[in-house]
Design a protein around this motif. Structure first.
Motif, short mmCIF file in Angstrom:
data_model
loop_
_atom_site.label_atom_id
_atom_site.label_comp_id
_atom_site.label_asym_id
_atom_site.label_seq_id
_atom_site.Cartn_x
_atom_site.Cartn_y
_atom_site.Cartn_z
N GLU A 58 -7.51 -3.32 -2.18
CA GLU A 58 -8.00 -2.34 -3.14
C GLU A 58 -9.42 -2.66 -3.60
O GLU A 58 -10.23 -1.75 -3.84
CB GLU A 58 -7.07 -2.31 -4.36
CG GLU A 58 -5.72 -1.65 -4.08
CD GLU A 58 -5.81 -0.14 -4.00
OE1 GLU A 58 -6.80 0.42 -4.50
OE2 GLU A 58 -4.92 0.49 -3.42
N ILE A 61 -11.91 -1.37 -1.05
CA ILE A 61 -12.03 0.08 -1.13
C ILE A 61 -12.87 0.49 -2.33
O ILE A 61 -13.73 1.38 -2.25
CB ILE A 61 -10.63 0.72 -1.21
CG1 ILE A 61 -9.82 0.40 0.06
CG2 ILE A 61 -10.74 2.22 -1.39
CD1 ILE A 61 -10.37 0.97 1.33
N GLU A 121 -4.25 2.29 3.54
CA GLU A 121 -5.46 1.96 2.80
C GLU A 121 -5.76 2.95 1.68
O GLU A 121 -6.33 2.56 0.66
CB GLU A 121 -6.67 1.90 3.75
CG GLU A 121 -6.66 0.72 4.71
CD GLU A 121 -5.78 0.95 5.93
OE1 GLU A 121 -5.37 2.12 6.16
OE2 GLU A 121 -5.50 -0.03 6.66
N PHE A 122 -5.37 4.23 1.86
CA PHE A 122 -5.71 5.26 0.88
C PHE A 122 -4.44 5.96 0.42
O PHE A 122 -3.77 6.62 1.22
CB PHE A 122 -6.69 6.28 1.49
CG PHE A 122 -7.95 5.65 2.03
CD1 PHE A 122 -8.96 5.27 1.18
CD2 PHE A 122 -8.10 5.43 3.39
CE1 PHE A 122 -10.12 4.69 1.67
CE2 PHE A 122 -9.25 4.86 3.89
CZ PHE A 122 -10.27 4.47 3.02
N THR A 126 -5.96 8.86 -4.17
CA THR A 126 -7.33 8.79 -3.62
C THR A 126 -7.64 10.02 -2.79
O THR A 126 -8.70 10.64 -2.94
CB THR A 126 -7.48 7.52 -2.77
OG1 THR A 126 -7.22 6.37 -3.58
CG2 THR A 126 -8.87 7.42 -2.17
#
Length: 397
Positions: A58, A61, A121-122, A126
């Motif tokens: 996180e 990102i 990842e997202f 998001t």
């Protein structure tokens, strides 16, 4: 198909190198020759075994989104932003992710739609915010707001982890120390006391009996905690089991209050961020429910969505759940009536994030003396029970 590493020179004599995917080395050589390359050296790329694969977390990102917001605000095209980010990335996992996203963008896909292809990842929040930013033409502002949200969420998550890890770590260490004493130390005293032939005090006899159990069934002593952890993890992976465990956590005396306040803060912060981005309320509630982190809270939020879709207020189902404090439901009700829901939710989130911080500190201060007292009783009791026979012998002499 295999990957081959090659080195060659072009017609001007300039050295080049790279990687190529082909069926075999001969096919790879033929492809490179058709490109007009000379002095070819082609070999199969060795397989890399990585026992600890690198991951994009996180924090990575969040930092990238802040950079992306700055570049978009400066007027750079989106694809060029990713190219610049790739050059500045030192983490291989992040570099690969950025490259994959850029290739999708070059194919004409929107950023929000592209991010949904990488759910690890997202998260849904998001993707929803990025899509809202693209549609409203305020992607740089949304990305900056998303960074602020993630930074606050990470800080809140760290506080909850510290609240749970500290007592678990102390108890685990005390269990290991007690097991070592029972299996290796106390039997030595037992042999010594057995040679004396005198009747042992009751505390010593109890300690010796427990030690005999640890020695005889050591595999149960070692295996039971491991089996218990695995059973809890397996139970948590089922919907019903996770719901019951989440419900149990919320009902715990001290920790439950911390988790409840953290859930309220996360709900309000997420809902406020989505509302500020212009995401429709029903879609926002779906995202808030998915990112709540607790199935009991998720159930309450989804019931609130059903209530709103039937023309009712958000406040009623939240108040009926008995999970959200009265102050929270009253402030949300005021926000609904005045049309200032976003600001009201942000204020509630700020207040409860501070409450979580205070509650974690109080819990740690409360648990430290309790844990020290527990360790003193267990370890001190074992030591005293082993020395009682020696004290008796000294008094007789």
């Amino acid at each position: 198909m295999s990957i081959f590493v090659w080195q060659a020179k072009n017609k001007q004599g300039v050295a080049q190198s790279g990687e190529l995917e082909a069926v075999n080395a001969g096919t790879a050589t033929a492809i490179l020759r058709r490109r007009g390359l000379l002095d070819l050296k082609v070999k199969k790329k060795p397989i890399e075994i990585n026992l600890f694969p690198e991951k994009v977390d996180e924090k990575d990102i969040s930092i990238f989104f802040r950079q992306l917001s700055t570049m978009i605000n400066a007027g750079l095209p989106l694809v060029q932003c990713f190219e610049l980010a790739e050059r500045g990335s030192e983490k291989k996992a992040l570099l690969k992710l950025l490259k994959d996203i850029r290739q999708n963008l070059e194919g004409g896909n929107p950023l929000g739609e592209t991010l949904r292809k990488f759910p690890k990842e997202f998260d849904r929040l998001t993707c929803a915010l990025v899509e809202a930013g693209e549609q409203g033409g305020i992607l740089d502002t949304i990305l900056l707001r998303l960074c602020q949200y993630k930074e606050k969420a990470l800080a809140l998550k760290a506080k909850i982890k510290s609240a749970m890890v500290y007592p678990i770590a102390i108890l685990a260490v005390s269990f290991i120390v007690t097991s070592i004493l029972m299996i290796f130390v106390i039997p030595v005293f037992g042999e010594m006391f057995g040679d004396m032939g005198a009747e042992l005090p009751a505390p010593t006899q109890i300690a010796m009996s427990v030690s005999d159990f640890f020695v005889e069934f050591w595999y149960m002593v070692v295996g039971t905690p491991i089996a218990l952890v695995m059973a809890i993890r397996a139970l948590y992976n089922t919907p019903k089991g996770r719901y019951q465990l989440d419900k149990l956590l919320l009902s715990l005396p001290v920790l439950g209050d911390v988790l409840r306040k953290a859930s309220v803060a996360r709900f309000c912060r997420t809902f406020s961020t989505l509302s500020a981005a212009g995401v429709p309320i029903l879609e926002a509630l779906d995202t808030v429910a998915e990112t709540s982190g607790n199935m009991v809270i998720e159930e309450v939020i989804l019931s609130s969505k059903a209530s709103i879709s039937q023309g009712q207020t958000l406040t009623a189902p939240l108040e009926a759940s008995k999970i959200f404090p009265i102050m929270v439901t009253q402030m949300i009700s005021i926000g609904e009536q005045t049309g200032s829901m976003e600001e009201m939710l942000a204020k509630i989130a700020d207040f409860y994030e501070e409450e979580v911080d205070t509650a974690v500190n109080n819990m740690q201060q409360l648990m430290e003396p309790l844990i020290m007292a527990f360790l003193g009783v267990v370890i001190g009791g074992l030591v005293i029970s082993m020395y009682l026979p020696i004290f008796q012998m000294a008094s007789l002499v």
